[in-house]
Design an enzyme around this catalytic site. Structure first.
Site, mmCIF file in Angstrom:
data_model
loop_
_atom_site.group_PDB
_atom_site.id
_atom_site.type_symbol
_atom_site.label_atom_id
_atom_site.label_comp_id
_atom_site.label_asym_id
_atom_site.label_seq_id
_atom_site.Cartn_x
_atom_site.Cartn_y
_atom_site.Cartn_z
ATOM 1 N N ALA A 218 0.808 -1.225 0.000
ATOM 2 C CA ALA A 218 0.000 0.000 0.000
ATOM 3 C C ALA A 218 0.838 1.269 0.000
ATOM 4 O O ALA A 218 0.439 2.283 -0.584
ATOM 5 C CB ALA A 218 -0.934 -0.005 1.204
ATOM 6 N N THR B 268 5.307 -2.024 2.304
ATOM 7 C CA THR B 268 4.431 -3.070 2.843
ATOM 8 C C THR B 268 4.880 -3.454 4.239
ATOM 9 O O THR B 268 6.074 -3.506 4.527
ATOM 10 C CB THR B 268 4.387 -4.318 1.943
ATOM 11 O OG1 THR B 268 3.640 -5.356 2.606
ATOM 12 C CG2 THR B 268 5.776 -4.842 1.617
ATOM 13 N N ASP C 38 -4.598 -1.363 -7.657
ATOM 14 C CA ASP C 38 -4.947 -0.106 -8.321
ATOM 15 C C ASP C 38 -4.486 -0.004 -9.768
ATOM 16 O O ASP C 38 -4.925 0.874 -10.503
ATOM 17 C CB ASP C 38 -4.415 1.086 -7.523
ATOM 18 C CG ASP C 38 -2.945 0.921 -7.144
ATOM 19 O OD1 ASP C 38 -2.125 0.653 -8.042
ATOM 20 O OD2 ASP C 38 -2.620 1.059 -5.942
ATOM 21 N N HIS D 184 -2.933 -9.768 -5.961
ATOM 22 C CA HIS D 184 -4.302 -9.706 -5.456
ATOM 23 C C HIS D 184 -5.294 -9.251 -6.520
ATOM 24 O O HIS D 184 -6.412 -8.845 -6.201
ATOM 25 C CB HIS D 184 -4.374 -8.785 -4.230
ATOM 26 C CG HIS D 184 -3.604 -9.308 -3.062
ATOM 27 N ND1 HIS D 184 -3.158 -8.510 -2.022
ATOM 28 C CD2 HIS D 184 -3.170 -10.562 -2.766
ATOM 29 C CE1 HIS D 184 -2.498 -9.249 -1.153
ATOM 30 N NE2 HIS D 184 -2.491 -10.495 -1.583
ATOM 31 N N CYS E 38 -16.706 -11.443 -17.699
ATOM 32 C CA CYS E 38 -17.917 -12.258 -17.665
ATOM 33 C C CYS E 38 -17.557 -13.659 -17.184
ATOM 34 O O CYS E 38 -16.653 -14.291 -17.736
ATOM 35 C CB CYS E 38 -18.541 -12.328 -19.049
ATOM 36 S SG CYS E 38 -19.949 -13.465 -19.143
#
Length: 245
Positions: free
Chosen positions: A26, A190, A108, A123, A131
């Site tokens: 992050a 992290t 992101d 992730h 679909c």
């Protein structure tokens, strides 16, 4: 003086390295303004979030799932976020001819937007959905434009390309394969609290014998697995490295 020496040594290590692997969390994106969802005040602090972002909830209540998914990740405003100096630094290393692969826990898509070509999204990604029947892919704007996004061909409710709670990590084996090939592992932004990713530094250092470098504002409790520790923001680290001639 010691700090300058560390930057000099790391710069030389990166110059000589044949294969560089970067693990980002992050902290790589907070400098772009993206909130750390796992922080004390982040959206993951809501006790129900794991349920809302679970595979079981998507399977049971896909319409409600999409409502919460959009709220939690604030995807209607996601276009405002742009790659920062850290993202560009990694892309520049690649442009210089380095064999660099990024293993990111972030969803992101900013590494790709910052022009990095070899990114493993551990992730998944917020940038796309697909679909579940015909596998046709759809972009972020399509998700924003439709309250409950459905496939234009099959009318099935789309499956997000984020790894949900209850899913396995589809890219895990690719990440491990890369770790065992690497000369240098840089861990950036992290806290190394989430398994199995938290084991990557130990694998790189103890099993592979790679040089390991940590760049994180706060201590992780894994400093013993690193040859170099920089308790800095990623932007500060990049500027420090760039100042070494």
């Amino acid at each position: 003086m010691i700090f300058v020496q560390q930057f000099e040594e790391v710069r030389l290590i990166l110059e000589k390295a044949k294969k560089i692997t970067v693990l980002t969390g992050a902290g790589a994106s907070t400098e772009s303004g993206i909130p750390d969802f796992r922080s004390a005040n982040g959206l993951y602090a809501d006790a129900n979030v794991e349920m809302y972002l679970s595979r079981g909830y998507y399977n049971r209540s896909p319409k409600e799932f999409w409502k919460h998914y959009k709220e939690i990740f604030q995807i209607n405003t996601f276009h405002q976020y742009k790659p920062n100096r850290g993202h560009r630094f990694l892309a520049e290393l690649e442009e210089q001819g380095k064999d660099i692969t990024i293993l990111t826990q972030n969803i992101d898509g900013l590494h790709q937007l910052g022009d990095s070509k070899h990114v493993i999204d551990l992730h998944g990604t917020l940038q796309t959905a697909h679909c579940p029947k015909c596998k046709t892919g759809y972009d972020l704007q399509y998700m924003i434009d439709h309250e409950v996004p459905r496939c234009q061909k099959c009318n099935f409710i789309l499956n997000p390309d984020v790894v949900l709670y209850g899913d396995t990590l589809p890219q895990y084996q690719n990440a491990i394969k890369r770790l065992y090939e690497t000369d240098v592992l840089i861990v950036m932004g992290t806290s190394l609290k989430v398994q199995p990713v938290a084991s990557f530094p130990q694998i790189a250092k103890r099993e592979v014998g790679a040089t390991t470098i940590l760049v994180n504002e706060e201590l992780t409790g894994q400093e013993y697995n690193f040859d170099y520790v920089f308790q800095n923001k990623i932007g500060e680290f990049v500027e420090g490295l760039s100042s070494i001639k």
